[in-house]
Design a protein around this motif. Sequence first.
Motif, PDB file in Angstrom:
ATOM      1  N   ASN A 171       5.072  13.501  -1.626  1.00 12.39           N
ATOM      2  CA  ASN A 171       5.159  12.494  -0.557  1.00 12.39           C
ATOM      3  C   ASN A 171       6.495  12.453   0.185  1.00 12.39           C
ATOM      4  O   ASN A 171       6.685  11.613   1.068  1.00 12.39           O
ATOM      5  N   GLN A 221       9.598   8.523   0.796  1.00 15.06           N
ATOM      6  CA  GLN A 221       8.318   7.849   0.605  1.00 15.06           C
ATOM      7  C   GLN A 221       8.539   6.374   0.269  1.00 15.06           C
ATOM      8  O   GLN A 221       9.440   6.006  -0.479  1.00 15.06           O
ATOM      9  N   GLY A 222       7.688   5.539   0.879  1.00 18.42           N
ATOM     10  CA  GLY A 222       7.751   4.113   0.603  1.00 18.42           C
ATOM     11  C   GLY A 222       8.910   3.377   1.252  1.00 18.42           C
ATOM     12  O   GLY A 222       9.094   2.181   1.023  1.00 18.42           O
ATOM     13  N   GLU A 263       0.838  -1.196   0.000  1.00 18.31           N
ATOM     14  CA  GLU A 263       0.000   0.000   0.000  1.00 18.31           C
ATOM     15  C   GLU A 263       0.875   1.249   0.000  1.00 18.31           C
ATOM     16  O   GLU A 263       1.944   1.283   0.590  1.00 18.31           O
ATOM     17  N   GLY A 264       0.389   2.275  -0.666  1.00 13.05           N
ATOM     18  CA  GLY A 264       1.142   3.517  -0.729  1.00 13.05           C
ATOM     19  C   GLY A 264       2.159   3.504  -1.858  1.00 13.05           C
ATOM     20  O   GLY A 264       2.312   2.519  -2.581  1.00 13.05           O
ATOM     21  N   PRO A 265       2.896   4.598  -2.017  1.00 14.94           N
ATOM     22  CA  PRO A 265       3.859   4.709  -3.111  1.00 14.94           C
ATOM     23  C   PRO A 265       5.083   3.823  -2.893  1.00 14.94           C
ATOM     24  O   PRO A 265       5.459   3.539  -1.754  1.00 14.94           O
TER      25      PRO A 265
END
Length: 369
Positions: free
Chosen positions: A265, A269-270, A62-64
């Motif tokens: 983000n 991010q991630g 889920e998410g970038p």
Amino acid sequence: MVLTETKQGNSSLSSVSESSEMPSISVLSTSSQLKYVSLGVLVLQTTSLVLTMRYSRTLQSEGPRYLASSAVVCAEVLKIVACLLLVFRDHSFSVHALNQVLKEEIINKPLLTLKLAIPSGIYTLQNNLLYVALSNLDAATYQVTYQLKILTTALFSVFMLGKSLAFYQWLSLVILMTGIALVQWPAEPASVTKQEDLTAGSQLMGLLAVLVACFSSGFAGVYFEKILKESKQNVWVRNIQLGLFGLIFGLGGVFVCDGERVHENGLFQGYSGLTWTVVALQALGGLVIAAVITYADNILKGFATSISIILSTFISYFLLDDFDPTSVFFLGAMLVIAATFLYGYESKSAVNPSKVQKTGHEMINTPNH
């Protein structure tokens, strides 16, 4: 009286001889242990880096997904810190001596420092390309194909450094090319889904990324070796200079290619524990290569590469389930392994100190050897 003294003298000589042999045996034993320990760690590091990088780029979450460009920047920062610690250690942990060395070698020699911008920029590009390659190729195919850097490094060494290769080394390069071609030989897909994946062009993109990375690795490595031979300076200081330029180029790549995503983000991010593991393996794992060259030789380094290819193949097939080996692939892989051994065996007969310096550079700046 004389006999007694002579006997005592012989006895003392014998004890001195025994005591001098004892450390020598101990040193040999320690060296032998370090040789195989470093070899084992190199196999583990090389295989782990490829598989974790591949897994991190294909993992659905889920998410970038984390940005490859930001991971390259983090690796550069970690490389600089590692090299600073090594220079700090070499100068008896003296802060004053460290500052003096950095000032003399970096600030007071601006032209030499600027020369290193070329290989640094190329290595930054290469590190980003390897993320692209492992996002589009399975680990086994990547591992075998990336050995093409042996060919590119040899060719650039001949043209840029004037080195001469023996007949068996040229033969090994021909065998290497044949093996790479067989590994990349197209196979019939086992399903419609796999056919769709193949026609999407992802494998072609991955292959092109590996090829460009091999050429960039060969050129930048030989260029850096040439600078080292001309300057005769500490390899760790040179790697700090490379890292500083790499950090600048890497940040430029982040904001040019992923500027909008970073703005939305953030730079990290991630990121997860797996991402940081990939960064650490890429930045610091190559330190083991220096240990292999120090305590072993290029034949054992080739042996480690071969074991890593085999392990990557099995793990990619059984655990990641993203690879379906064929008889043609195995034939190509065996040829690549044989070529690696053959080229390494010939190069052992003429060990060049600059080669050790180059190895020190490769261990810091390249993600896989």
